[in-house]
Enzyme design. Structure first.
Site, PDB file in Angstrom:
ATOM      1  N   LYS A 164       6.244   2.099  -1.475  1.00 45.31           N
ATOM      2  CA  LYS A 164       5.989   2.409  -2.898  1.00 45.31           C
ATOM      3  C   LYS A 164       6.201   3.885  -3.244  1.00 45.31           C
ATOM      4  O   LYS A 164       6.590   4.201  -4.351  1.00 45.31           O
ATOM      5  CB  LYS A 164       4.566   2.006  -3.279  1.00 45.31           C
ATOM      6  CG  LYS A 164       4.363   0.512  -3.402  1.00 45.31           C
ATOM      7  CD  LYS A 164       2.956   0.188  -3.874  1.00 45.31           C
ATOM      8  CE  LYS A 164       2.728  -1.303  -3.956  1.00 45.31           C
ATOM      9  NZ  LYS A 164       1.451  -1.658  -4.554  1.00 45.31           N
ATOM     10  N   GLN A 199      -0.098  -7.629 -12.544  1.00 45.86           N
ATOM     11  CA  GLN A 199       0.988  -6.717 -12.161  1.00 45.86           C
ATOM     12  C   GLN A 199       2.290  -7.511 -12.038  1.00 45.86           C
ATOM     13  O   GLN A 199       3.365  -7.008 -12.379  1.00 45.86           O
ATOM     14  CB  GLN A 199       0.658  -5.881 -10.906  1.00 45.86           C
ATOM     15  CG  GLN A 199       0.489  -6.630  -9.575  1.00 45.86           C
ATOM     16  CD  GLN A 199       1.790  -7.121  -8.955  1.00 45.86           C
ATOM     17  OE1 GLN A 199       2.837  -6.495  -9.107  1.00 45.86           O
ATOM     18  NE2 GLN A 199       1.744  -8.249  -8.276  1.00 45.86           N
ATOM     19  N   THR A 252       6.713  -3.122  -2.170  1.00 50.37           N
ATOM     20  CA  THR A 252       5.354  -3.135  -1.631  1.00 50.37           C
ATOM     21  C   THR A 252       5.261  -2.236  -0.407  1.00 50.37           C
ATOM     22  O   THR A 252       6.211  -1.483  -0.110  1.00 50.37           O
ATOM     23  CB  THR A 252       4.874  -4.588  -1.376  1.00 50.37           C
ATOM     24  OG1 THR A 252       3.482  -4.553  -1.060  1.00 50.37           O
ATOM     25  CG2 THR A 252       5.641  -5.280  -0.264  1.00 50.37           C
ATOM     26  N   GLY A 287      -9.887  -9.959  -7.289  1.00 51.98           N
ATOM     27  CA  GLY A 287      -8.656  -9.214  -7.023  1.00 51.98           C
ATOM     28  C   GLY A 287      -7.370  -9.932  -7.376  1.00 51.98           C
ATOM     29  O   GLY A 287      -6.358  -9.290  -7.660  1.00 51.98           O
ATOM     30  N   ASP A 293       0.942  -1.623 -11.268  1.00 50.71           N
ATOM     31  CA  ASP A 293      -0.369  -1.843 -10.633  1.00 50.71           C
ATOM     32  C   ASP A 293      -1.522  -1.432 -11.559  1.00 50.71           C
ATOM     33  O   ASP A 293      -2.505  -2.168 -11.708  1.00 50.71           O
ATOM     34  CB  ASP A 293      -0.472  -1.068  -9.314  1.00 50.71           C
ATOM     35  CG  ASP A 293       0.384  -1.693  -8.218  1.00 50.71           C
ATOM     36  OD1 ASP A 293       0.591  -2.917  -8.238  1.00 50.71           O
ATOM     37  OD2 ASP A 293       0.847  -0.951  -7.337  1.00 50.71           O
ATOM     38  N   ALA A 341      -9.709   6.436  -2.548  1.00 49.87           N
ATOM     39  CA  ALA A 341      -8.817   7.394  -3.222  1.00 49.87           C
ATOM     40  C   ALA A 341      -7.401   7.271  -2.661  1.00 49.87           C
ATOM     41  O   ALA A 341      -6.666   8.242  -2.606  1.00 49.87           O
ATOM     42  CB  ALA A 341      -9.355   8.812  -3.052  1.00 49.87           C
ATOM     43  N   GLY A 342      -7.032   6.062  -2.247  1.00 49.70           N
ATOM     44  CA  GLY A 342      -5.683   5.817  -1.722  1.00 49.70           C
ATOM     45  C   GLY A 342      -4.727   5.448  -2.850  1.00 49.70           C
ATOM     46  O   GLY A 342      -4.975   5.745  -4.029  1.00 49.70           O
ATOM     47  N   GLY A 343      -3.639   4.778  -2.482  1.00 46.75           N
ATOM     48  CA  GLY A 343      -2.599   4.438  -3.450  1.00 46.75           C
ATOM     49  C   GLY A 343      -3.103   3.571  -4.595  1.00 46.75           C
ATOM     50  O   GLY A 343      -2.734   3.790  -5.758  1.00 46.75           O
ATOM     51  N   LEU A 383       2.675 -13.547  -2.058  1.00 48.46           N
ATOM     52  CA  LEU A 383       2.486 -14.656  -3.009  1.00 48.46           C
ATOM     53  C   LEU A 383       3.398 -14.521  -4.220  1.00 48.46           C
ATOM     54  O   LEU A 383       3.437 -15.391  -5.071  1.00 48.46           O
ATOM     55  CB  LEU A 383       1.024 -14.662  -3.482  1.00 48.46           C
ATOM     56  CG  LEU A 383       0.015 -15.039  -2.404  1.00 48.46           C
ATOM     57  CD1 LEU A 383      -1.389 -14.718  -2.869  1.00 48.46           C
ATOM     58  CD2 LEU A 383       0.134 -16.507  -2.040  1.00 48.46           C
ATOM     59  N   SER A 384       4.122 -13.392  -4.301  1.00 46.77           N
ATOM     60  CA  SER A 384       4.957 -13.160  -5.483  1.00 46.77           C
ATOM     61  C   SER A 384       6.085 -14.183  -5.630  1.00 46.77           C
ATOM     62  O   SER A 384       6.358 -14.624  -6.754  1.00 46.77           O
ATOM     63  CB  SER A 384       5.503 -11.736  -5.468  1.00 46.77           C
ATOM     64  OG  SER A 384       4.431 -10.827  -5.571  1.00 46.77           O
TER      65      SER A 384
HETATM   66  P1  ATR Z   1      -3.868   1.680  -0.633  1.00 44.49           P
HETATM   67  O1  ATR Z   1      -2.609   2.486  -0.767  1.00 44.49           O
HETATM   68  O2  ATR Z   1      -3.628   0.204  -0.513  1.00 44.49           O
HETATM   69  O3  ATR Z   1      -4.921   2.034  -1.606  1.00 44.49           O
HETATM   70  P2  ATR Z   1      -4.636   3.463   1.469  1.00 44.49           P
HETATM   71  O4  ATR Z   1      -3.773   4.505   0.878  1.00 44.49           O
HETATM   72  O5  ATR Z   1      -4.596   3.253   2.921  1.00 44.49           O
HETATM   73  O6  ATR Z   1      -4.381   2.043   0.821  1.00 44.49           O
HETATM   74  O7  ATR Z   1      -6.115   3.795   0.963  1.00 44.49           O
HETATM   75  C1  ATR Z   1      -7.168   3.073   1.355  1.00 44.49           C
HETATM   76  C2  ATR Z   1      -8.440   3.740   0.840  1.00 44.49           C
HETATM   77  O8  ATR Z   1      -9.507   3.060   1.441  1.00 44.49           O
HETATM   78  C3  ATR Z   1      -8.557   5.200   1.233  1.00 44.49           C
HETATM   79  O9  ATR Z   1      -9.211   5.893   0.216  1.00 44.49           O
HETATM   80  C4  ATR Z   1      -9.408   5.142   2.497  1.00 44.49           C
HETATM   81  O10 ATR Z   1     -10.250   6.248   2.705  1.00 44.49           O
HETATM   82  P3  ATR Z   1      -9.728   7.634   3.343  1.00 44.49           P
HETATM   83  O11 ATR Z   1      -9.024   8.332   2.215  1.00 44.49           O
HETATM   84  O12 ATR Z   1     -10.936   8.327   3.794  1.00 44.49           O
HETATM   85  O13 ATR Z   1      -8.798   7.234   4.460  1.00 44.49           O
HETATM   86  C5  ATR Z   1     -10.270   3.959   2.200  1.00 44.49           C
HETATM   87  N1  ATR Z   1     -10.698   3.306   3.453  1.00 44.49           N
HETATM   88  C6  ATR Z   1      -9.916   2.611   4.307  1.00 44.49           C
HETATM   89  N2  ATR Z   1     -10.651   2.148   5.334  1.00 44.49           N
HETATM   90  C7  ATR Z   1     -11.927   2.593   5.128  1.00 44.49           C
HETATM   91  C8  ATR Z   1     -13.154   2.450   5.833  1.00 44.49           C
HETATM   92  N3  ATR Z   1     -13.230   1.765   6.983  1.00 44.49           N
HETATM   93  N4  ATR Z   1     -14.252   3.023   5.308  1.00 44.49           N
HETATM   94  C9  ATR Z   1     -14.183   3.737   4.164  1.00 44.49           C
HETATM   95  N5  ATR Z   1     -13.063   3.902   3.453  1.00 44.49           N
HETATM   96  C10 ATR Z   1     -11.943   3.334   3.919  1.00 44.49           C
END
Ligand code: ATR
Length: 293
Positions: free
Chosen positions: A73, A260, A69, A253, A109, A134-136, A23-24
């Protein structure tokens, strides 16, 4: 939108794979038109294995800047010349500015999240943030909040190891500010206090699995908390629907996506972003996209 591309036009864009649903372009091109700026925003789908060439292409073609993206990243870090303080701390770049061939990487972000909070009248300095995931995205948000000052950060994530790693990174910035709790509703409910900011940073609830939610029970929610979902597809996720029904203050969201983008706009142009115009075009185009920004 009515813009004549000329010899003087500055080109910006987005690199990622895929980018076709981003959408950017619509958000930025309408903002450039509104302010009469001679800029143009172009999607650049960069196939895996071509990132290095694409980054050299930014220099070779004098592209003024790009958004970065998924999935680049983090991978782009060693390919650019300089990092902002936030991008270095977060370890990821979502915006690049090209200054005469020298590429500086930024991460907007965390700032986008922070500005979305501020726009909703929420000051994170007074609050604890409970981040689910705890992802990106959690990393950008958690580290930015720690840099800016937040009442506390509680992490809950399916992989405890990943949560522990992020906790250590956050505590390096602000010792003792962050703790990890087990990944289940009861554990979150036990620590939840009045005024807390509960944030979903996982893809749970994102289309097409719109019935998913990181919290399953409607009676989990209490009206004295703020609930933010960074998923914007759909705009009203199950998580936010339940929170709204319970009377919580909810933040959608698309607000993080908007801010951003506004921060990137300001980095490229040096002008204040026309946020209301960007919000209008973002909202009117929501629905024609997937996950990329
Ligand atoms: P982004 O970089 O967009 O944040 P990501 O790095 O794939 O995406 O992180 C997604 C987060 O959602 C992670 O913390 C992931 O948990 P894990 O660290 O255990 O992989 C969490 N996540 C993704 N799918 C999930 C699910 N079905 N149930 C619980 N947590 C989920």
């Amino acid at each position: 939108m009515n813009h004549n591309i000329m010899g003087t036009t500055k080109v910006v864009g987005i690199i990622g794979w895929p980018v076709e649903h981003s959408l950017s372009p619509v958000m930025h091109n309408n903002a450039f038109s509104y302010l009469g700026l001679d800029y143009c925003y172009v999607p650049f789908p960069v196939k895996p294995d071509y990132l290095h060439q694409a980054v050299n292409g930014i220099r070779a073609l004098s592209i003024k800047g790009v958004n970065v993206t998924v999935p680049y990243k983090e991978r782009i870090l060693p390919l650019i010349d300089e990092l902002s303080n936030e991008a270095a701390q977060i370890g990821a770049v979502n915006t690049i500015l090209n200054e005469n061939g020298r590429l500086k990487g930024y991460n907007t972000d965390g700032l986008g999240f922070y500005k979305a909070l501020k726009a909703a009248g929420i000051n994170p300095k007074d609050r604890r943030a409970i981040l689910i995931g705890a992802g990106g995205a959690a990393r950008a948000i958690g580290i930015y909040l720690a840099l800016k000052g937040v009442g506390g950060i509680i992490l809950t994530n399916r992989s405890q190891e990943k949560a522990g790693y992020l906790k250590n990174e956050i505590n390096k910035i602000s010792p003792g500010i962050c703790e990890v709790i087990p990944f289940n509703e009861n554990s979150i409910k036990k620590v939840l206090q009045k005024g807390d900011l509960l944030v979903n940073t996982t893809p749970l609830g994102m289309s097409p699995k719109i019935e998913d939610s990181p919290i399953k029970s409607a009676d989990f929610f209490r009206e004295d908390i703020v609930v933010f979902d960074i998923v914007y597809n759909p705009l009203e996720t199950m998580f936010l629907k339940m929170a709204k029904q319970a009377g919580c203050c909810v933040i959608y969201g698309d607000e993080m996506l908007l801010y951003q983008g506004a921060a990137a706009f300001e980095i490229w142009t040096g002008k204040e972003a026309p946020v209301e115009i960007m919000r209008k075009f973002l909202k009117s185009n929501l629905g024609n996209y997937t996950k990329s920004t």
